[in-house]
Scaffold this active site. Structure first.
Site, PDB file in Angstrom:
ATOM      1  N   ILE A  10      -4.824  10.277   3.807  1.00  0.00           N
ATOM      2  CA  ILE A  10      -3.589  10.211   4.610  1.00  0.00           C
ATOM      3  C   ILE A  10      -2.489   9.467   3.862  1.00  0.00           C
ATOM      4  CG2 ILE A  10      -2.572   9.210   6.698  1.00  0.00           C
ATOM      5  CD1 ILE A  10      -5.197   9.746   8.144  1.00  0.00           C
ATOM      6  N   GLY A  59      -4.761   1.454  10.946  1.00  0.00           N
ATOM      7  CA  GLY A  59      -4.235   0.657  12.048  1.00  0.00           C
ATOM      8  C   GLY A  59      -4.935  -0.686  12.044  1.00  0.00           C
ATOM      9  N   ARG A  60      -4.457  -1.560  11.149  1.00  0.00           N
ATOM     10  CA  ARG A  60      -5.108  -2.858  10.998  1.00  0.00           C
ATOM     11  C   ARG A  60      -4.921  -3.728  12.242  1.00  0.00           C
ATOM     12  NH1 ARG A  60      -6.343  -4.870   6.078  1.00  0.00           N
ATOM     13  NH2 ARG A  60      -5.656  -6.926   6.737  1.00  0.00           N
ATOM     14  N   ASP A  64       1.261   2.090   9.643  1.00  0.00           N
ATOM     15  CA  ASP A  64       0.697   1.776  10.964  1.00  0.00           C
ATOM     16  C   ASP A  64       1.759   1.685  12.052  1.00  0.00           C
ATOM     17  OD1 ASP A  64      -1.615   1.517   9.540  1.00  0.00           O
ATOM     18  OD2 ASP A  64      -1.727  -0.670   9.680  1.00  0.00           O
ATOM     19  N   GLY A  69      -0.355  -9.103  -4.596  1.00  0.00           N
ATOM     20  CA  GLY A  69      -0.487 -10.369  -5.317  1.00  0.00           C
ATOM     21  C   GLY A  69       0.839 -11.076  -5.411  1.00  0.00           C
ATOM     22  N   GLU A 100      -8.875   1.114  12.372  1.00  0.00           N
ATOM     23  CA  GLU A 100      -9.683   0.245  11.494  1.00  0.00           C
ATOM     24  C   GLU A 100      -9.735  -1.208  11.972  1.00  0.00           C
ATOM     25  OE1 GLU A 100      -5.998   0.198   8.307  1.00  0.00           O
ATOM     26  OE2 GLU A 100      -8.021  -0.080   7.545  1.00  0.00           O
ATOM     27  N   GLY A 151       0.816  -1.223   0.000  1.00  0.00           N
ATOM     28  CA  GLY A 151       0.000   0.000   0.000  1.00  0.00           C
ATOM     29  C   GLY A 151       0.841   1.260   0.000  1.00  0.00           C
ATOM     30  N   GLY A 208       5.934  -3.257   2.813  1.00  0.00           N
ATOM     31  CA  GLY A 208       5.466  -3.668   4.132  1.00  0.00           C
ATOM     32  C   GLY A 208       5.896  -5.078   4.501  1.00  0.00           C
TER      33      GLY A 208
HETATM   34  P1  ATP Z   1       1.076  -3.203   3.239  1.00  0.00           P
HETATM   35  O1  ATP Z   1       1.481  -3.385   4.663  1.00  0.00           O
HETATM   36  O2  ATP Z   1       0.924  -1.832   2.789  1.00  0.00           O
HETATM   37  O3  ATP Z   1      -0.068  -4.045   2.928  1.00  0.00           O
HETATM   38  P2  ATP Z   1       2.760  -5.220   2.187  1.00  0.00           P
HETATM   39  O4  ATP Z   1       4.145  -5.214   1.677  1.00  0.00           O
HETATM   40  O5  ATP Z   1       2.499  -6.036   3.404  1.00  0.00           O
HETATM   41  O6  ATP Z   1       2.355  -3.709   2.390  1.00  0.00           O
HETATM   42  P3  ATP Z   1       1.296  -7.058   0.516  1.00  0.00           P
HETATM   43  O7  ATP Z   1       0.289  -6.760  -0.537  1.00  0.00           O
HETATM   44  O8  ATP Z   1       0.902  -7.923   1.647  1.00  0.00           O
HETATM   45  O9  ATP Z   1       1.771  -5.620   1.024  1.00  0.00           O
HETATM   46  O10 ATP Z   1       2.585  -7.693  -0.159  1.00  0.00           O
HETATM   47  C1  ATP Z   1       3.323  -7.014  -1.163  1.00  0.00           C
HETATM   48  C2  ATP Z   1       3.967  -8.014  -2.072  1.00  0.00           C
HETATM   49  O11 ATP Z   1       4.714  -8.974  -1.314  1.00  0.00           O
HETATM   50  C3  ATP Z   1       2.954  -8.792  -2.895  1.00  0.00           C
HETATM   51  O12 ATP Z   1       3.428  -8.890  -4.215  1.00  0.00           O
HETATM   52  C4  ATP Z   1       2.900 -10.140  -2.209  1.00  0.00           C
HETATM   53  O13 ATP Z   1       2.597 -11.195  -3.080  1.00  0.00           O
HETATM   54  C5  ATP Z   1       4.301 -10.304  -1.654  1.00  0.00           C
HETATM   55  N1  ATP Z   1       4.241 -11.191  -0.487  1.00  0.00           N
HETATM   56  C6  ATP Z   1       3.393 -11.079   0.551  1.00  0.00           C
HETATM   57  N2  ATP Z   1       3.577 -12.076   1.455  1.00  0.00           N
HETATM   58  C7  ATP Z   1       4.542 -12.873   0.949  1.00  0.00           C
HETATM   59  C8  ATP Z   1       5.175 -14.089   1.385  1.00  0.00           C
HETATM   60  N3  ATP Z   1       4.835 -14.678   2.528  1.00  0.00           N
HETATM   61  N4  ATP Z   1       6.131 -14.625   0.597  1.00  0.00           N
HETATM   62  C9  ATP Z   1       6.475 -14.023  -0.567  1.00  0.00           C
HETATM   63  N5  ATP Z   1       5.917 -12.886  -1.030  1.00  0.00           N
HETATM   64  C10 ATP Z   1       4.961 -12.311  -0.300  1.00  0.00           C
HETATM   65 MG    MG Z   2       1.074  -5.809   5.006  1.00  0.00          MG
END
Ligand code: ATP
Ligand code: MG
Length: 442
Positions: free
Chosen positions: A366, A255-256, A211, A156, A310, A89, A180
């Site tokens: 935000i 704030g998940r 968060d 994804g 949230e 995000g 993240g």
């Molecule tokens: P936010 O906290 O904003 O959601 P994030 O980095 O956690 O950020 P995600 O959408 O969960 O966002 O993951 C970002 C990318 O990392 C995606 O392409 C997702 O497929 C990949 N990813 C998430 N979890 C894993 C995992 N356990 N192993 C490998 N890749 C992952």
């Molecule tokens: Mg995340």
């Protein structure tokens, strides 16, 4: 009780033999002031009691590898090819980090090949058709003035083997992942495939979490901007609530799993009467429940302001349908703000009290703003630390700040748990002192 035992060892690609090109910048060769002593550590504990509880000799105390420039580095800068990707995000400061990385790499290390991979991990996979872009000082000029990310992002899952195929085919030596917890899990998988194939590619994370829920990092970039912006919504909610009889202002903030934004925003403007966070479950109904309390407060004082993270009160929203997930497999949260709005309105009506409830959800307003000056400074310094770590051949780590110092944190540790508000800690205590809400609604 002795503090937890943690493995703070950072993986490296090999010995550092190349003299750092930063020498002219870092004053006399006699001076070790700016260079990091490779044997130095930033102590994990910082109180006498914590240290005493370890019952250990000084050199056995756990400590993080300090961030900063090394005298000797691993990669030959003129031959180093770098990739940068942003995933997950939006968060204020992403562009500041990208710019910081590019400027440090080009101006001080003399790296000339930097690629920006587009739209998150999709950018490495040919079928999506997002070719990488060249990044240099010109390309990142002024990008910090804007929110969002110039590289785009996505969610994804993507195949780490295909990602490493792409890195290999482009002869990338260093990959910076700004994202993240999910992105860091992805980065660790990439680093593991790199290791499995015996390649020398450094994978360095710059952790992004609006968060503030990443552990072993004092505060995450964008967090200060986020709660400052949320404070504006609280102010509006307060003005609205005061302007009418029995006014209630309800603000839902991000704030998940961790309620830091709600707590800090509430503390920042002192107008909130109730703060609801995921870490502190609350009872809605009954004499000591939240609704009765709110009604009493409005009757006595004429208005009230409620801030809900949230992720708060999700236990009330588990309806019959199975939990939905987003593209990355994260559980989609049900909307606590809308739920509370309905329940508060119904509750006042049932008790024959008129009310005017104004609901504000500033989340997207935000996430998309540019970083404030504090976060911009922090972003640029994190970026510098990330470049120093990468050029010195560190891998599978994120840059963080512990006890005010920049440090290297193994990714495995950074994703091992979540940083949350401690209901028994001093932050939540300050929130209770400021709002006057009871310790528990039960
Ligand atoms: P936010 O906290 O904003 O959601 P994030 O980095 O956690 O950020 P995600 O959408 O969960 O966002 O993951 C970002 C990318 O990392 C995606 O392409 C997702 O497929 C990949 N990813 C998430 N979890 C894993 C995992 N356990 N192993 C490998 N890749 C992952
Ligand atoms: Mg995340």
């Amino acid at each position: 009780m002795a503090p937890e035992s943690v493995d703070l060892t950072v993986r490296t690609l090999g010995d550092c033999r190349i003299a750092s090109p930063l020498a002219p910048l870092l004053a006399s060769t006699e001076s070790t002031e700016h260079y990091v002593d490779e044997n130095d550590r930033v102590l994990f504990d910082d109180t006498v009691n914590m240290i005493a509880a370890r019952k250990a000799k000084l050199d056995a105390l756990p400590g993080f590898e300090p961030g900063g420039p090394r005298r000797k580095i691993f990669f030959q800068p003129s031959k180093t090819r770098v990739g940068i990707v942003t995933c997950g995000g939006l968060c204020p400061g992403l562009n500041d980090v990208i710019r910081g990385l590019v400027l440090e790499l080009t101006s001080h290390y003399g790296v000339t090949k930097i690629y920006g991979f587009r739209n998150g991990y999709q950018g490495f996979i040919a079928k999506y058709g997002h070719p990488p872009i060249d990044l240099d000082a010109e390309a990142v000029s002024g990008v910090n003035e804007y929110g969002g990310t110039i590289l785009g992002t996505s969610r994804g899952s993507q195949d780490p083997y295909e990602i490493v195929d792409c890195l290999e085919s482009m002869s990338i030596n260093v990959l910076f992942v700004i994202g993240g917890d999910g992105s860091m899990r992805g980065a660790l998988t990439i680093a593991d495939v790199v290791k499995e194939r015996g390649l020398k590619i450094a994978v360095i994370g710059v952790p992004k979490t609006i968060d503030n829920d990443i552990p072993y990092i004092d505060q995450s970039f964008g967090f200060q901007t986020a709660f400052s912006k949320a404070t504006e919504s609280l102010r509006s909610a307060h003005v609205e609530a005061r302007a009418v009889p029995n006014g209630v202002g309800l603000v839902q903030v991000m704030g998940r799993h961790s309620g830091f934004i709600a707590c800090y925003a509430a503390l920042a403007n002192n107008d909130a009467d109730y703060v609801l966070i995921p870490e502190v479950p609350f009872q809605l109904d009954g004499e000591d429940g939240f609704l009765s309390h709110l009604r009493r407060r409005v009757r006595e004082r004429g208005h009230a302001v409620v801030v809900a993270a949230e992720g708060a009160g999700q236990e009330y929203l588990e309806s019959g349908e199975p939990g939905q997930v987003d593209q990355s497999g994260n559980r989609k949260l049900k909307d606590i703000g809308l739920f509370l709005r309905r329940r508060i309105a119904d509750d006042f009506a049932e008790h024959g009290m008129e009310t005017s409830l104004k609901y504000i959800d500033p989340s997207y307003a935000i996430r998309s703003v540019p970083a404030n000056p504090y976060d911009s400074v922090y972003c640029i310094r994190l970026a510098h630390a990330a470049v120093h770590a990468a050029m010195a051949g560190r891998t599978a780590m994120v840059v963080g700040r512990w006890r005010g110092r920049f440090v290297h944190v193994p990714i495995a540790l950074a994703i091992s748990k979540r940083h949350q508000v401690d209901p028994a800690g001093d932050l939540w205590m300050s929130v209770l002192e400021t709002t006057g809400q009871p310790r528990r609604f039960a």
